[in-house]
Design an enzyme around this catalytic site. Structure first.
Site, mmCIF file in Angstrom:
data_model
loop_
_atom_site.group_PDB
_atom_site.id
_atom_site.type_symbol
_atom_site.label_atom_id
_atom_site.label_comp_id
_atom_site.label_asym_id
_atom_site.label_seq_id
_atom_site.Cartn_x
_atom_site.Cartn_y
_atom_site.Cartn_z
ATOM 1 N N LYS A 193 51.943 -11.790 34.429
ATOM 2 C CA LYS A 193 50.763 -11.529 33.959
ATOM 3 C C LYS A 193 49.645 -12.178 34.255
ATOM 4 O O LYS A 193 48.475 -12.129 34.030
ATOM 5 C CB LYS A 193 50.902 -9.643 33.470
ATOM 6 C CG LYS A 193 51.216 -9.020 34.094
ATOM 7 C CD LYS A 193 50.949 -8.300 34.600
ATOM 8 C CE LYS A 193 52.618 -7.134 35.236
ATOM 9 N NZ LYS A 193 51.470 -5.593 34.046
ATOM 10 N N GLU A 246 41.841 4.891 29.040
ATOM 11 C CA GLU A 246 42.427 3.449 28.232
ATOM 12 C C GLU A 246 41.200 2.642 27.138
ATOM 13 O O GLU A 246 41.146 1.834 26.418
ATOM 14 C CB GLU A 246 42.805 1.955 29.022
ATOM 15 C CG GLU A 246 44.839 3.084 29.612
ATOM 16 C CD GLU A 246 45.352 2.315 31.026
ATOM 17 O OE1 GLU A 246 45.905 2.255 30.941
ATOM 18 O OE2 GLU A 246 44.389 0.687 31.385
ATOM 19 N N THR A 301 55.351 -0.699 31.140
ATOM 20 C CA THR A 301 55.286 -1.613 30.145
ATOM 21 C C THR A 301 55.142 -1.281 29.051
ATOM 22 O O THR A 301 56.429 -0.146 28.233
ATOM 23 C CB THR A 301 54.636 -2.690 30.132
ATOM 24 O OG1 THR A 301 54.377 -3.414 31.018
ATOM 25 C CG2 THR A 301 55.305 -3.617 28.699
ATOM 26 N N GLY A 314 44.246 -0.885 34.995
ATOM 27 C CA GLY A 314 43.914 0.620 35.913
ATOM 28 C C GLY A 314 45.034 -0.065 36.738
ATOM 29 O O GLY A 314 44.346 0.759 38.124
HETATM 30 C C1 5RP Z 1 47.421 1.124 33.494
HETATM 31 C C2 5RP Z 1 47.617 0.475 33.139
HETATM 32 C C3 5RP Z 1 48.232 -1.137 32.894
HETATM 33 O O1 5RP Z 1 48.427 -1.532 31.719
HETATM 34 C C4 5RP Z 1 48.568 -1.657 34.116
HETATM 35 O O2 5RP Z 1 49.079 -1.581 35.312
HETATM 36 C C5 5RP Z 1 50.492 -2.681 33.807
HETATM 37 O O3 5RP Z 1 51.025 -1.599 33.644
HETATM 38 P P1 5RP Z 1 52.980 -2.107 34.516
HETATM 39 O O4 5RP Z 1 53.164 -2.241 32.856
HETATM 40 O O5 5RP Z 1 53.488 -1.108 34.388
HETATM 41 O O6 5RP Z 1 52.752 -3.219 34.694
HETATM 42 O O7 5RP Z 1 45.950 -0.307 32.742
HETATM 43 O O8 5RP Z 1 46.354 1.618 33.878
#
Ligand code: 5RP
Length: 224
Positions: free
Chosen positions: A121, A103, A31, A95
């Site tokens: 989510k 982060e 994202t 993560g």
């Molecule tokens: C990476 C993260 C990302 O923000 C989380 O995994 C979401 O990823 P995506 O946008 O690919 O679903 O915490 O460590």
């Protein structure tokens, strides 16, 4: 709309939260990749970015956006990042991409955390997504036993090393009914560098993309 179209929509909606003439904190994940691509359109109106992963730093640089070392930055008005799970209280699991430590550091510096997600989510209770822990390699077995004592099932992420040279244990089946309390408890286990609960410093704003559009949920609207 496909999930990627929802991610792109929420990433573009996040642009209005970027403070002009300032440095923006940028997380990581798919994202956020859409967000970085959108940010390129306004790169002349920001000073640059601090990245929470090497992959995001490379993508930012690829767009000609200046990337600052966090140590060279005294304030970040806003941090934009995704999540693996988020509740309506704006507690998150992060993560999935293994970048949780950086982060958490960058989000700690930021005045405002804007979480960008597609509607898949949003969950009533955290924990269906296995909770990632970044672990010092020599502590892997010890930390694993501590997680089992707490009812979890730790699984070593195969063939993966974090940007900090550590391991990830993905913990299934954890009871995460009180995320801030569990975040503090896990922080107390020697060998865990960072746990993927972002609850004590939760998001300030959630932008959530659904078929009906991008909704905004603000922390101030939430009681607990
Ligand atoms: C990476 C993260 C990302 O923000 C989380 O995994 C979401 O990823 P995506 O946008 O690919 O679903 O915490 O460590």
């Amino acid at each position: 709309m496909t999930q990627d179209e929802l991610k792109k929509a929420v990433a573009e909606a996040a642009l209005k939260h970027v403070v002009e003439d300032a440095i923006v904190g940028v997380g990581s994940g798919s994202t956020v990749n859409f967000f970085i691509d959108a940010l390129a359109k306004m790169k002349g109106r920001i000073e640059g970015a601090v990245a929470a992963s090497e992959a995001s730093a490379q993508r930012l640089k690829g767009h000609g956006i200046r990337v600052f070392d966090l140590n060279a930055v005294s304030a970040l008005p806003v941090y934009i990042d995704g999540a693996d799970e988020v509740t309506e209280h704006l507690h998150m699991i992060k993560g999935g991409g293994g970048a949780l430590t950086r982060e958490k550091i960058v989000s700690a510096v930021a005045e405002r955390f804007v979480c960008i997600c597609d509607a898949s989510k949003l969950v009533p209770v955290l924990g269906k997504f296995p909770l990632p822990l970044e672990v010092i390699p020599m502590a892997r077995s010890y930390v694993g036993r501590e997680i089992v004592k707490r009812g979890g099932r730790p699984v070593l992420r195969e063939n993966f090393t974090t940007d900090n040279g550590n391991l990830i244990l993905d913990c299934h089946g954890m009871a995460l009914l009180d995320p801030p309390r569990m975040e503090s408890e896990l922080d107390g286990i020697a060998g865990i560098v960072t746990n993927g609960l972002f609850a004590r410093r939760r998001a300030d704003v959630l932008l959530l993309a659904a078929e009906s559009g991008v909704k905004t949920l603000e922390k101030k609207q939430i009681l607990a």
